[in-house]
Design a protein around this motif. Structure first.
Motif, PDB file in Angstrom:
ATOM      1  N   ILE A 110      38.442  41.996  44.523  1.00  0.00           N
ATOM      2  CA  ILE A 110      39.084  41.366  45.675  1.00  0.00           C
ATOM      3  C   ILE A 110      38.045  40.987  46.721  1.00  0.00           C
ATOM      4  CG2 ILE A 110      40.729  41.678  47.567  1.00  0.00           C
ATOM      5  CD1 ILE A 110      42.035  41.452  44.847  1.00  0.00           C
ATOM      6  N   GLU A 111      38.103  39.747  47.184  1.00  0.00           N
ATOM      7  CA  GLU A 111      37.265  39.280  48.284  1.00  0.00           C
ATOM      8  C   GLU A 111      38.169  38.840  49.422  1.00  0.00           C
ATOM      9  OE1 GLU A 111      34.015  39.343  48.517  1.00  0.00           O
ATOM     10  OE2 GLU A 111      33.632  40.084  46.478  1.00  0.00           O
ATOM     11  N   CYS A 112      37.736  39.102  50.641  1.00  0.00           N
ATOM     12  CA  CYS A 112      38.552  38.775  51.817  1.00  0.00           C
ATOM     13  C   CYS A 112      37.758  37.956  52.820  1.00  0.00           C
ATOM     14  CB  CYS A 112      39.043  40.043  52.508  1.00  0.00           C
ATOM     15  SG  CYS A 112      40.191  41.043  51.555  1.00  0.00           S
ATOM     16  N   SER A 113      38.480  37.288  53.666  1.00  0.00           N
ATOM     17  CA  SER A 113      37.922  36.648  54.854  1.00  0.00           C
ATOM     18  C   SER A 113      38.822  37.051  56.009  1.00  0.00           C
ATOM     19  CB  SER A 113      37.893  35.125  54.701  1.00  0.00           C
ATOM     20  OG  SER A 113      37.433  34.519  55.891  1.00  0.00           O
ATOM     21  N   GLY A 114      38.282  37.877  56.899  1.00  0.00           N
ATOM     22  CA  GLY A 114      39.110  38.414  57.969  1.00  0.00           C
ATOM     23  C   GLY A 114      40.166  39.327  57.390  1.00  0.00           C
ATOM     24  N   SER A 115      41.427  39.020  57.689  1.00  0.00           N
ATOM     25  CA  SER A 115      42.525  39.857  57.206  1.00  0.00           C
ATOM     26  C   SER A 115      43.203  39.293  55.964  1.00  0.00           C
ATOM     27  CB  SER A 115      43.571  40.015  58.314  1.00  0.00           C
ATOM     28  OG  SER A 115      44.124  38.750  58.652  1.00  0.00           O
ATOM     29  N   SER A 116      42.664  38.208  55.412  1.00  0.00           N
ATOM     30  CA  SER A 116      43.322  37.538  54.285  1.00  0.00           C
ATOM     31  C   SER A 116      42.520  37.691  52.997  1.00  0.00           C
ATOM     32  CB  SER A 116      43.514  36.045  54.579  1.00  0.00           C
ATOM     33  OG  SER A 116      44.327  35.859  55.715  1.00  0.00           O
ATOM     34  N   VAL A 117      43.218  37.909  51.897  1.00  0.00           N
ATOM     35  CA  VAL A 117      42.598  37.931  50.578  1.00  0.00           C
ATOM     36  C   VAL A 117      42.318  36.488  50.163  1.00  0.00           C
ATOM     37  CG1 VAL A 117      42.936  38.522  48.147  1.00  0.00           C
ATOM     38  CG2 VAL A 117      43.768  40.064  49.929  1.00  0.00           C
ATOM     39  N   THR A 118      41.075  36.199  49.789  1.00  0.00           N
ATOM     40  CA  THR A 118      40.690  34.826  49.451  1.00  0.00           C
ATOM     41  C   THR A 118      40.303  34.650  47.988  1.00  0.00           C
ATOM     42  OG1 THR A 118      38.419  35.302  50.164  1.00  0.00           O
ATOM     43  CG2 THR A 118      39.909  34.299  51.792  1.00  0.00           C
ATOM     44  N   GLU A 119      39.876  35.719  47.314  1.00  0.00           N
ATOM     45  CA  GLU A 119      39.495  35.611  45.909  1.00  0.00           C
ATOM     46  C   GLU A 119      40.008  36.819  45.133  1.00  0.00           C
ATOM     47  OE1 GLU A 119      35.409  34.893  45.071  1.00  0.00           O
ATOM     48  OE2 GLU A 119      35.227  33.205  46.472  1.00  0.00           O
ATOM     49  N   ILE A 120      40.493  36.547  43.910  1.00  0.00           N
ATOM     50  CA  ILE A 120      40.881  37.602  42.979  1.00  0.00           C
ATOM     51  C   ILE A 120      40.182  37.294  41.667  1.00  0.00           C
ATOM     52  CG2 ILE A 120      42.790  38.729  41.786  1.00  0.00           C
ATOM     53  CD1 ILE A 120      44.616  37.905  44.052  1.00  0.00           C
ATOM     54  N   ASN A 121      39.180  38.089  41.325  1.00  0.00           N
ATOM     55  CA  ASN A 121      38.383  37.858  40.118  1.00  0.00           C
ATOM     56  C   ASN A 121      38.447  39.098  39.239  1.00  0.00           C
ATOM     57  OD1 ASN A 121      36.583  37.133  38.167  1.00  0.00           O
ATOM     58  ND2 ASN A 121      34.910  36.617  39.557  1.00  0.00           N
ATOM     59  N   LEU A 122      39.309  39.053  38.215  1.00  0.00           N
ATOM     60  CA  LEU A 122      39.528  40.196  37.324  1.00  0.00           C
ATOM     61  C   LEU A 122      39.315  39.787  35.875  1.00  0.00           C
ATOM     62  CD1 LEU A 122      42.822  41.540  38.990  1.00  0.00           C
ATOM     63  CD2 LEU A 122      40.478  42.245  39.467  1.00  0.00           C
ATOM     64  N   SER A 123      38.337  38.965  35.621  1.00  0.00           N
ATOM     65  CA  SER A 123      38.081  38.441  34.279  1.00  0.00           C
ATOM     66  C   SER A 123      37.526  39.523  33.356  1.00  0.00           C
ATOM     67  CB  SER A 123      37.091  37.276  34.357  1.00  0.00           C
ATOM     68  OG  SER A 123      36.788  36.778  33.075  1.00  0.00           O
ATOM     69  N   GLY A 124      38.039  39.527  32.102  1.00  0.00           N
ATOM     70  CA  GLY A 124      37.476  40.369  31.057  1.00  0.00           C
ATOM     71  C   GLY A 124      37.602  41.853  31.272  1.00  0.00           C
ATOM     72  N   LEU A 125      38.725  42.320  31.800  1.00  0.00           N
ATOM     73  CA  LEU A 125      38.901  43.748  32.073  1.00  0.00           C
ATOM     74  C   LEU A 125      39.933  44.400  31.148  1.00  0.00           C
ATOM     75  CD1 LEU A 125      38.879  43.756  35.990  1.00  0.00           C
ATOM     76  CD2 LEU A 125      36.994  44.237  34.425  1.00  0.00           C
ATOM     77  N   GLU A 126      40.355  43.661  30.109  1.00  0.00           N
ATOM     78  CA  GLU A 126      41.345  44.177  29.151  1.00  0.00           C
ATOM     79  C   GLU A 126      42.655  44.559  29.842  1.00  0.00           C
ATOM     80  OE1 GLU A 126      39.657  47.291  26.814  1.00  0.00           O
ATOM     81  OE2 GLU A 126      38.089  46.021  25.956  1.00  0.00           O
ATOM     82  N   LEU A 127      43.046  43.767  30.805  1.00  0.00           N
ATOM     83  CA  LEU A 127      44.304  44.009  31.516  1.00  0.00           C
ATOM     84  C   LEU A 127      45.481  43.573  30.655  1.00  0.00           C
ATOM     85  CD1 LEU A 127      43.201  42.626  34.997  1.00  0.00           C
ATOM     86  CD2 LEU A 127      43.275  45.023  34.290  1.00  0.00           C
ATOM     87  N   SER A 128      46.603  44.274  30.770  1.00  0.00           N
ATOM     88  CA  SER A 128      47.805  43.931  30.020  1.00  0.00           C
ATOM     89  C   SER A 128      48.983  43.813  30.984  1.00  0.00           C
ATOM     90  CB  SER A 128      48.084  44.990  28.948  1.00  0.00           C
ATOM     91  OG  SER A 128      48.284  46.257  29.549  1.00  0.00           O
ATOM     92  N   GLY A 129      50.181  43.644  30.428  1.00  0.00           N
ATOM     93  CA  GLY A 129      51.351  43.465  31.280  1.00  0.00           C
ATOM     94  C   GLY A 129      51.498  42.031  31.734  1.00  0.00           C
ATOM     95  N   SER A 130      52.225  41.828  32.824  1.00  0.00           N
ATOM     96  CA  SER A 130      52.480  40.482  33.342  1.00  0.00           C
ATOM     97  C   SER A 130      51.850  40.310  34.716  1.00  0.00           C
ATOM     98  CB  SER A 130      53.990  40.218  33.419  1.00  0.00           C
ATOM     99  OG  SER A 130      54.607  41.115  34.323  1.00  0.00           O
ATOM    100  N   LEU A 131      51.973  39.086  35.259  1.00  0.00           N
ATOM    101  CA  LEU A 131      51.340  38.761  36.536  1.00  0.00           C
ATOM    102  C   LEU A 131      52.214  39.103  37.736  1.00  0.00           C
ATOM    103  CD1 LEU A 131      49.734  35.333  35.632  1.00  0.00           C
ATOM    104  CD2 LEU A 131      48.527  37.425  36.219  1.00  0.00           C
ATOM    105  N   GLY A 132      53.458  39.485  37.501  1.00  0.00           N
ATOM    106  CA  GLY A 132      54.321  39.783  38.640  1.00  0.00           C
ATOM    107  C   GLY A 132      54.977  38.533  39.181  1.00  0.00           C
TER     108      GLY A 132
END
Length: 685
Positions: free
Chosen positions: A71-93
């Protein structure tokens, strides 16, 4: 004389300092809606241990002391979500649309599954979901991402046809749809992608010509292993990296301005310019002239008969055939009955060989062989009978005016929903297959997925994906006290998803599709409580909506069956949303007479804030933002206007709902210096 204040003793100062340090972190730094969206995402991915710092509720990802992986932020806002290649499963919500400041969303090379959600970060610049197991189609919400530059959905299990949703993506430069199951032609709106440099559609089932790509500034084009036909436009031959093998390009000389596909087959571009084959063109001209002479001869011979479009049946009577149309879709070819006055004016026809109904049906069936639905499974009636326990009453999911829906269970764990029609609903298999063809072309994340059919004499069935949480009606009105109630966020998500499905039917389909049976029992909920509108494409059977919809849904204009129009769908949608708002049934005879009709009772009170609080579903337990409730009610009040002309289109409804979400978010951000109690009234949906 003023009395001097005694200084605080050192131990008390120390105690206050400790107390302050303990309280100070309680004020979160991160935008509340961003935290909520990440919490939902974390839970939907089964709370993976590899996401260090993530939490299932609460947390502060933009705080330096509370680091969340990727997770990367700028101030109080999330600006980047980089979770590539972590063997994550399930759905995106389902709450990704709350991430308004995210510009990079990369979850590539994981094991994510489920439908690609309609709700995605709306202002994303780079969206990369390559290398997962996502299903469904490309959500129409992507058409509203004006800042999108990179869209990578390659190597998933996405399917269906691409709709014309690319007109408003002026910055898109990289589009990767490779290694999926997309079919149909490339959408015409591709021609508006004026910045597109890279396009990869390798290993799909795309078909048709690629002329729509001719004027794009492409530098990297991969069309391999599809079903494209025709010729490669000459303007594409100079692309530095062109891969076109494994298609069905036309052989022989290309039309003027184009080069034949075989000359480029298997090349990476380049190649010398082929001259136009004069002999071939001459042959084409001669063939056209010969065809024209033959056509003129036929027209002259049949001038008195063919112009009337009549065929003589075996009894010597004139008959004509015309398509029976349902909302613009040809369903079947049936003979038209003509009055004696029409027959008497029919010119004498030259003797022609009579064509019986059976012969005509056989010819029609033969011509349809090439248009059978693709990517659908043809089930046998015996297979579906075994899977449903001989259509036992215990497997009945719902009973409608045109048949029942049954739960089908297979040994491998597969569960499907089978809609079984009355055998007399169709005149024959070709009639039913026309219906299957038209429904198979409807592709939207919030529309129930047709996976197969059964077409045998006396056995006509449609097979859909099964939605484990049943219908919205069941969830709202038949749940017991122990069932989990629908939260406010979930209700709004159901409203937006259902609205988007209707917007797709009304605006994205050509010709537009009127549903005619919008009701809470036809809004199905999947495992994540995402809505899926069912019974789409079946309007042909709902000639009298008052009989199929049930009391409480009837649009005022439908005093007769023919009075149902597209804006009638909007009214019925409004009734469903009123149920979401109040938890009440559309018509409840157990209530006092003045309260029995939901629209008549609630409609006049939708602009009364105090009344709204009393009308809100008790199942919400007061856990909703009051301003959001009021804005939601304003949209619904427009949908249930008695005059169809005063109702908004479904496209307007979607925009109004989305604007409500954006407005509450904007208000909350501008109120950054308010107290916690003040901000709670302006919280996000």
């Amino acid at each position: 004389m003023a009395r001097r204040r005694r200084p605080l003793p050192p131990p008390l100062l120390v105690w206050l300092a400790v107390l302050f340090s303990a309280v100070a972190p309680a004020v979160a730094k991160t935008d509340k809606s961003d935290v909520a969206a990440l919490n939902v995402m974390f839970n939907s991915m089964n709370k993976p241990s590899q996401l260090s710092g993530w939490k299932s509720s609460g947390g502060d990802p933009c705080d330096d002391d509370d680091e969340w992986k990727g997770i990367e932020c700028s101030g109080s806002s999330v600006t980047e979500i980089n979770l590539s290649g972590l063997e994550l499963s399930g759905s995106l919500g389902y709450q990704l649309s709350s991430l308004k400041s995210v510009t990079k969303f990369d979850l590539s090379n994981n094991n994510l599954n489920g439908d690609l959600p309609y709700q995605l970060p709306p202002n994303v610049v780079e969206l990369n979901l390559y290398g997962n197991s996502l299903t469904g189609g490309v959500p129409y919400s992507i058409s509203q991402m004006g800042d999108l530059e990179t869209l990578n959905l390659g190597k998933n299990h996405l399917s269906g046809q691409l709709t014309d949703m690319f007109s408003e993506l002026p910055k898109l430069s990289t589009l990767d749809l490779s290694f999926n199951r997309f079919s149909g032609s490339l959408p015409k709106s591709f021609q508006h992608l004026k910045d597109l440099k890279t396009l990869n559609v390798e290993s799909n089932q795309f078909s048709g010509h690629i002329d729509v790509l001719a004027k794009l500034p492409l530098e990297d084009l991969n069309l391999q292993n599809n079903k494209f036909t025709g010729w490669i436009p000459s303007k594409l031959k100079d692309i530095s990296n062109l891969q076109i093998g494994g298609n069905q390009w036309s052989s022989g000389s290309a039309p003027p301005g184009m080069e034949k596909g075989s000359a480029l087959e298997g090349s990476s571009g380049g190649g010398g310019r082929s001259g136009v084959n004069g002999i071939a063109i001459a042959a084409v001209v001669i063939a056209v002239l010969v065809a024209a002479l033959i056509l003129l001869s036929v027209l002259k011979r049949n001038r008195s008969s063919s112009s009337s479009h009549y065929l003589m049946d075996e009894s010597g009577h004139n008959r004509s055939f015309a398509p029976l149309v349902d909302d613009g879709r040809t369903i079947n070819m049936k003979p038209l009955e003509h009055s004696s006055s029409i027959s008497s004016t029919t010119p004498s026809a030259m003797p022609i060989k009579p064509i019986s109904d059976n012969e005509f049906e056989n010819k029609l069936n033969y011509s349809r062989r090439s248009t059978d639905p693709v990517n659908l499974v043809a089930y046998s009636s015996s297979d579906l009978q075994a899977a449903t326990g001989s259509f036992h009453s215990s497997r009945l999911l719902g009973q409608g005016t045109i048949g029942g829906v049954y739960k089908a269970k297979y040994a491998d764990g597969t569960v499907l929903a089978v809609k079984k029609f009355d055998p007399l609903s169709f005149s024959g298999s070709s009639d039913f297959m026309d219906l299957v063809n038209s429904i198979s072309k409807l592709h939207h994340p919030n529309i129930s997925v047709l996976v197969g059919y059964c077409s045998e004499p006396g056995h006509y069935m449609l097979v859909y994906d099964y939605n484990m949480n049943g219908s919205l009606y069941d969830f709202l009105h038949l749940s017991d006290d122990y069932s989990k109630p629908l939260t406010w966020d979930t209700r709004v998500r159901i409203a937006v998803g259902t609205a988007c499905a209707l917007e797709y039917l009304h605006d994205a389909c050509s010709p537009p599709v009127i549903h005619k049976n919008i009701k809470a029992s036809n809004v199905l909920l999947d495992a994540d409580l995402n809505p899926h509108l069912t019974d789409c494409g079946l309007a042909y059977f709902y000639e009298d909506p008052s009989q199929s919809l049930g009391p409480g849904y009837d649009p005022p204009e439908c005093t007769r069956p023919s009075g149902y129009v597209m804006k009638s769908d909007v009214y019925c949608f409004g009734v469903v949303m009123l149920q979401l708002l109040t938890g009440r049934k559309p018509y409840d005879s157990s209530k006092p007479r003045a309260e029995q009709s939901l629209v008549k009772f609630v409609g006049p009170q939708l602009h009364d804030t105090n009344a709204l609080e009393a009308l809100a579903d008790p199942g919400l337990r007061g856990l909703y933002p009051p301003k959001a409730l009021s804005r939601f009610a304003d949209v619904l009040s427009r949908c249930v206007q008695s005059d169809p002309e005063l109702r908004p289109s479904m496209s307007e409804v979607v925009q109004l709902l989305l604007q409500c979400v954006q407005r509450t978010t904007s208000n909350r951000r501008l109120g950054g210096h308010r107290t916690v109690s003040q901000r709670s009234d302006d919280s996000d949906w």
